[in-house]
Design a protein around this motif. Sequence first.
Motif, PDB file in Angstrom:
ATOM      1  N   ARG A 120       0.833  -1.205   0.000  1.00  0.00           N
ATOM      2  CA  ARG A 120       0.000   0.000   0.000  1.00  0.00           C
ATOM      3  C   ARG A 120       0.864   1.250   0.000  1.00  0.00           C
ATOM      4  N   SER A 121       2.008   1.157   0.682  1.00  0.00           N
ATOM      5  CA  SER A 121       2.911   2.304   0.775  1.00  0.00           C
ATOM      6  C   SER A 121       4.232   1.838   1.381  1.00  0.00           C
ATOM      7  N   VAL A 122       5.177   2.754   1.418  1.00  0.00           N
ATOM      8  CA  VAL A 122       6.383   2.583   2.222  1.00  0.00           C
ATOM      9  C   VAL A 122       6.335   3.662   3.289  1.00  0.00           C
ATOM     10  N   ILE A 123       6.556   3.271   4.526  1.00  0.00           N
ATOM     11  CA  ILE A 123       6.645   4.229   5.626  1.00  0.00           C
ATOM     12  C   ILE A 123       8.121   4.523   5.844  1.00  0.00           C
ATOM     13  N   VAL A 124       8.508   5.780   5.680  1.00  0.00           N
ATOM     14  CA  VAL A 124       9.900   6.212   5.822  1.00  0.00           C
ATOM     15  C   VAL A 124      10.001   7.012   7.113  1.00  0.00           C
ATOM     16  N   VAL A 125      10.973   6.655   7.952  1.00  0.00           N
ATOM     17  CA  VAL A 125      11.108   7.304   9.260  1.00  0.00           C
ATOM     18  C   VAL A 125      12.481   7.952   9.385  1.00  0.00           C
ATOM     19  N   ASP A 126      12.473   9.257   9.664  1.00  0.00           N
ATOM     20  CA  ASP A 126      13.698   9.967  10.037  1.00  0.00           C
ATOM     21  C   ASP A 126      13.852   9.792  11.545  1.00  0.00           C
ATOM     22  N   VAL A 127      14.844   9.034  11.943  1.00  0.00           N
ATOM     23  CA  VAL A 127      15.018   8.651  13.349  1.00  0.00           C
ATOM     24  C   VAL A 127      15.666   9.790  14.125  1.00  0.00           C
ATOM     25  N   GLU A 128      15.014  10.208  15.201  1.00  0.00           N
ATOM     26  CA  GLU A 128      15.497  11.318  16.027  1.00  0.00           C
ATOM     27  C   GLU A 128      16.083  10.857  17.350  1.00  0.00           C
ATOM     28  N   ARG A 129      15.680   9.688  17.805  1.00  0.00           N
ATOM     29  CA  ARG A 129      16.159   9.167  19.092  1.00  0.00           C
ATOM     30  C   ARG A 129      16.228   7.651  19.017  1.00  0.00           C
ATOM     31  N   VAL A 130      17.321   7.086  19.492  1.00  0.00           N
ATOM     32  CA  VAL A 130      17.525   5.638  19.504  1.00  0.00           C
ATOM     33  C   VAL A 130      17.838   5.249  20.943  1.00  0.00           C
ATOM     34  N   SER A 131      17.074   4.327  21.496  1.00  0.00           N
ATOM     35  CA  SER A 131      17.335   3.915  22.876  1.00  0.00           C
ATOM     36  C   SER A 131      17.038   2.434  23.044  1.00  0.00           C
ATOM     37  N   ASP A 132      17.733   1.828  23.990  1.00  0.00           N
ATOM     38  CA  ASP A 132      17.448   0.431  24.301  1.00  0.00           C
ATOM     39  C   ASP A 132      17.207   0.269  25.788  1.00  0.00           C
TER      40      ASP A 132
END
Length: 196
Positions: A120-132
């Motif tokens: 249906r689409s591609v969801i593109v994400v500009d990542v602003e925060r990465v945490s584990d």
Amino acid sequence: MGQVYEAITPRLQQFIEAQHVFFVATAPLSDTGRVNVSPKGIDGTFAVVDDRTVAYLDITASGAETIAHLRENGRITIMFCSFERQPKILRLHGRGRVVSVHDPEFAQWQPRFPETIAARSVIVVDVERVSDSCGYGLPLFEGASERDMLIGHIERKGSEGISAYRVEKNATSIDGLPAFEEREDADPVHAEPSHA
């Protein structure tokens, strides 16, 4: 203990690529709107583009909450969690956008993923925060395998059936926000699948 990272490191990318499922969370701006969490898990449909960008192939389904919320405000969190030996939860917070199969840009993204008319689409994400975080409270699962039902179910509808389904099921969110806009007059992006 949890850690915040500047970006997606090679080690985190390796963790992401080893997971069989991920969860997508979005919400409308309205304080009466419903928060949505969607599980995803079809192999080959998630890609780490670079250390600050990820994308996933969005398959036609019975709802379109993520699309509606991203079109309204762009906020998104993607969560990976390991149900195997390494106890780990990873969250990617960012701003997402929808690249519809009807958008010319879709042709640039499609080669990263399996080709299917169910897309249906591609969801593109500009990542602003990465945490584990540790994931110590998660159960261990063994012997998980791919459930290959969704794509086949949608593909069997054929192009016209998929288009009608999107008009019926994907036009608005459960809160009434505009979601997926089906363009019935558009040229098809994908060829019909061949079924033996």
